[in-house]
Design an enzyme around this catalytic site. Sequence first.
Site, PDB file in Angstrom:
ATOM      1  N   PRO A  70       0.786  -1.224   0.000  1.00 29.49           N
ATOM      2  CA  PRO A  70       0.000   0.000   0.000  1.00 29.49           C
ATOM      3  C   PRO A  70       0.826   1.286   0.000  1.00 29.49           C
ATOM      4  O   PRO A  70       1.848   1.382   0.668  1.00 29.49           O
ATOM      5  CB  PRO A  70      -0.824  -0.106   1.289  1.00 29.49           C
ATOM      6  CG  PRO A  70      -0.137  -1.117   2.125  1.00 29.49           C
ATOM      7  CD  PRO A  70       0.508  -2.068   1.169  1.00 29.49           C
ATOM      8  N   ASN A  71       0.311   2.228  -0.770  1.00 34.18           N
ATOM      9  CA  ASN A  71       0.830   3.597  -0.882  1.00 34.18           C
ATOM     10  C   ASN A  71       2.100   3.721  -1.719  1.00 34.18           C
ATOM     11  O   ASN A  71       2.518   4.830  -2.024  1.00 34.18           O
ATOM     12  CB  ASN A  71       1.045   4.237   0.510  1.00 34.18           C
ATOM     13  CG  ASN A  71      -0.252   4.328   1.276  1.00 34.18           C
ATOM     14  OD1 ASN A  71      -1.232   4.857   0.766  1.00 34.18           O
ATOM     15  ND2 ASN A  71      -0.293   3.777   2.479  1.00 34.18           N
ATOM     16  N   ARG A  94       5.827  12.112  -2.190  1.00 33.41           N
ATOM     17  CA  ARG A  94       5.839  12.545  -0.787  1.00 33.41           C
ATOM     18  C   ARG A  94       7.119  12.053  -0.135  1.00 33.41           C
ATOM     19  O   ARG A  94       7.715  11.085  -0.590  1.00 33.41           O
ATOM     20  CB  ARG A  94       4.677  11.919  -0.001  1.00 33.41           C
ATOM     21  CG  ARG A  94       3.288  12.259  -0.468  1.00 33.41           C
ATOM     22  CD  ARG A  94       2.690  13.391   0.359  1.00 33.41           C
ATOM     23  NE  ARG A  94       1.248  13.546   0.123  1.00 33.41           N
ATOM     24  CZ  ARG A  94       0.698  13.915  -1.022  1.00 33.41           C
ATOM     25  NH1 ARG A  94       1.476  14.146  -2.059  1.00 33.41           N
ATOM     26  NH2 ARG A  94      -0.610  14.046  -1.142  1.00 33.41           N
ATOM     27  N   TYR A 125      12.184   8.433   1.081  1.00 28.14           N
ATOM     28  CA  TYR A 125      12.026   7.455   0.001  1.00 28.14           C
ATOM     29  C   TYR A 125      12.664   7.865  -1.328  1.00 28.14           C
ATOM     30  O   TYR A 125      12.642   7.080  -2.286  1.00 28.14           O
ATOM     31  CB  TYR A 125      10.534   7.192  -0.228  1.00 28.14           C
ATOM     32  CG  TYR A 125       9.832   6.593   0.984  1.00 28.14           C
ATOM     33  CD1 TYR A 125      10.113   5.293   1.388  1.00 28.14           C
ATOM     34  CD2 TYR A 125       8.919   7.328   1.726  1.00 28.14           C
ATOM     35  CE1 TYR A 125       9.485   4.736   2.491  1.00 28.14           C
ATOM     36  CE2 TYR A 125       8.270   6.784   2.841  1.00 28.14           C
ATOM     37  CZ  TYR A 125       8.565   5.490   3.214  1.00 28.14           C
ATOM     38  OH  TYR A 125       7.949   4.943   4.305  1.00 28.14           O
ATOM     39  N   ASN A 172       7.980  -5.848  -1.462  1.00 27.81           N
ATOM     40  CA  ASN A 172       7.998  -4.744  -0.500  1.00 27.81           C
ATOM     41  C   ASN A 172       6.567  -4.648   0.021  1.00 27.81           C
ATOM     42  O   ASN A 172       5.712  -4.051  -0.633  1.00 27.81           O
ATOM     43  CB  ASN A 172       8.429  -3.438  -1.155  1.00 27.81           C
ATOM     44  CG  ASN A 172       8.492  -2.310  -0.123  1.00 27.81           C
ATOM     45  OD1 ASN A 172       7.995  -2.450   1.009  1.00 27.81           O
ATOM     46  ND2 ASN A 172       9.084  -1.195  -0.497  1.00 27.81           N
ATOM     47  N   ALA A 186       3.365  -1.068   4.517  1.00 30.13           N
ATOM     48  CA  ALA A 186       2.820  -1.093   5.885  1.00 30.13           C
ATOM     49  C   ALA A 186       2.365  -2.488   6.308  1.00 30.13           C
ATOM     50  O   ALA A 186       2.379  -2.815   7.503  1.00 30.13           O
ATOM     51  CB  ALA A 186       1.667  -0.103   5.995  1.00 30.13           C
ATOM     52  N   GLU A 245      12.671  -9.918   0.627  1.00 31.04           N
ATOM     53  CA  GLU A 245      11.909  -8.759   1.131  1.00 31.04           C
ATOM     54  C   GLU A 245      12.741  -7.495   0.935  1.00 31.04           C
ATOM     55  O   GLU A 245      13.941  -7.491   1.232  1.00 31.04           O
ATOM     56  CB  GLU A 245      11.626  -8.986   2.619  1.00 31.04           C
ATOM     57  CG  GLU A 245      10.867  -7.862   3.294  1.00 31.04           C
ATOM     58  CD  GLU A 245      10.612  -8.149   4.778  1.00 31.04           C
ATOM     59  OE1 GLU A 245      11.014  -9.237   5.273  1.00 31.04           O
ATOM     60  OE2 GLU A 245      10.027  -7.275   5.446  1.00 31.04           O
ATOM     61  N   HIS A 291      12.851  -3.214   1.554  1.00 29.33           N
ATOM     62  CA  HIS A 291      12.349  -1.939   2.074  1.00 29.33           C
ATOM     63  C   HIS A 291      13.260  -0.836   1.559  1.00 29.33           C
ATOM     64  O   HIS A 291      14.492  -0.957   1.655  1.00 29.33           O
ATOM     65  CB  HIS A 291      12.330  -1.924   3.601  1.00 29.33           C
ATOM     66  CG  HIS A 291      11.407  -2.951   4.158  1.00 29.33           C
ATOM     67  ND1 HIS A 291      10.045  -2.777   4.177  1.00 29.33           N
ATOM     68  CD2 HIS A 291      11.643  -4.184   4.651  1.00 29.33           C
ATOM     69  CE1 HIS A 291       9.484  -3.858   4.668  1.00 29.33           C
ATOM     70  NE2 HIS A 291      10.431  -4.733   4.964  1.00 29.33           N
ATOM     71  N   ARG A 329      13.949   3.629  12.047  1.00 29.52           N
ATOM     72  CA  ARG A 329      12.733   4.446  12.112  1.00 29.52           C
ATOM     73  C   ARG A 329      11.915   4.113  13.365  1.00 29.52           C
ATOM     74  O   ARG A 329      12.450   3.570  14.325  1.00 29.52           O
ATOM     75  CB  ARG A 329      11.942   4.251  10.802  1.00 29.52           C
ATOM     76  CG  ARG A 329      12.776   4.653   9.571  1.00 29.52           C
ATOM     77  CD  ARG A 329      12.002   4.514   8.288  1.00 29.52           C
ATOM     78  NE  ARG A 329      10.875   5.433   8.248  1.00 29.52           N
ATOM     79  CZ  ARG A 329       9.879   5.361   7.358  1.00 29.52           C
ATOM     80  NH1 ARG A 329       9.896   4.403   6.437  1.00 29.52           N
ATOM     81  NH2 ARG A 329       8.897   6.229   7.389  1.00 29.52           N
TER      82      ARG A 329
HETATM   83  O1  CA2 Z   1      10.834   1.516   3.380  1.00 33.57           O
HETATM   84  C1  CA2 Z   1       9.946   0.890   2.801  1.00 33.57           C
HETATM   85  O2  CA2 Z   1      10.053   0.482   1.646  1.00 33.57           O
HETATM   86  C2  CA2 Z   1       8.603   0.660   3.497  1.00 33.57           C
HETATM   87  O3  CA2 Z   1       8.173  -0.662   3.206  1.00 33.57           O
HETATM   88  C3  CA2 Z   1       7.653   1.684   2.926  1.00 33.57           C
HETATM   89  C4  CA2 Z   1       6.286   1.731   3.623  1.00 33.57           C
HETATM   90  C5  CA2 Z   1       6.421   1.759   5.128  1.00 33.57           C
HETATM   91  O4  CA2 Z   1       5.134   1.611   5.723  1.00 33.57           O
HETATM   92  C6  CA2 Z   1       7.338   0.672   5.651  1.00 33.57           C
HETATM   93  O5  CA2 Z   1       7.462   0.805   7.041  1.00 33.57           O
HETATM   94  C7  CA2 Z   1       8.715   0.782   5.013  1.00 33.57           C
HETATM   95  C8  CA2 Z   1       5.509   2.969   3.183  1.00 33.57           C
HETATM   96  C9  CA2 Z   1       5.200   3.029   1.742  1.00 33.57           C
HETATM   97  C10 CA2 Z   1       4.620   4.355   1.416  1.00 33.57           C
HETATM   98  O6  CA2 Z   1       5.311   4.826   0.296  1.00 33.57           O
HETATM   99  C11 CA2 Z   1       5.286   6.141  -0.019  1.00 33.57           C
HETATM  100  C12 CA2 Z   1       6.476   6.715  -0.314  1.00 33.57           C
HETATM  101  C13 CA2 Z   1       6.530   8.040  -0.670  1.00 33.57           C
HETATM  102  C14 CA2 Z   1       5.374   8.753  -0.786  1.00 33.57           C
HETATM  103  C15 CA2 Z   1       4.192   8.185  -0.490  1.00 33.57           C
HETATM  104  C16 CA2 Z   1       4.138   6.839  -0.123  1.00 33.57           C
END
Ligand code: CA2
Length: 145
Positions: A11-12, A19, A24, A75, A78, A99, A101, A108
């Site tokens: 998700p996301n 963002r 990221y 990946n 969340a 996996e 990330h 974090r």
């Molecule tokens: O670091 C990672 O790749 C995560 O899997 C990314 C997830 C987070 O919940 C994990 O703890 C770590 C979040 C993905 C959201 O991705 C966005 C990135 C930039 C802008 C909007 C969303």
Amino acid sequence: MSATILILNGPNLNLLGQRQPEVYGHATLKDVEANCATLGTELGLKVDFRQSNHEGELIDWIQQARGVASGIIINPAAYSHTSVGILDALNMFEAPVLEVHISNIHQRESFRHHSYVTHRADGVIAGMGIEGYTLALRRMATLVV
Ligand code: CA2
């Protein structure tokens, strides 16, 4: 026939690049997909790259990959930190699971330090930015031949 590697994004991640660039980076998920497609061709692997905001859809895709994909790179975003369902589905998948990330989840918030998927993953990459995907794909190439 070349082996298929399924690359799943949770998700996301469809909003990657829009963002929190400090966490990221600036690349989009389309950029990540293009990098993986290029490397896949170089490695002789077929890359099937997908993203979903829905836990059940990710689980369906993992189930459907049984006997079809030679490996899964995931990946879970969340869902890493919440989903026993994704872990259970991966436990029924017979081939390697890696996996990824983008961020270093261990640096974090404490709720990101545990990933259910890590219990199944044959390897984990965190904090390497989007390069983590191509690193995982290179590793997958050594596992599937
Ligand atoms: O670091 C990672 O790749 C995560 O899997 C990314 C997830 C987070 O919940 C994990 O703890 C770590 C979040 C993905 C959201 O991705 C966005 C990135 C930039 C802008 C909007 C969303």
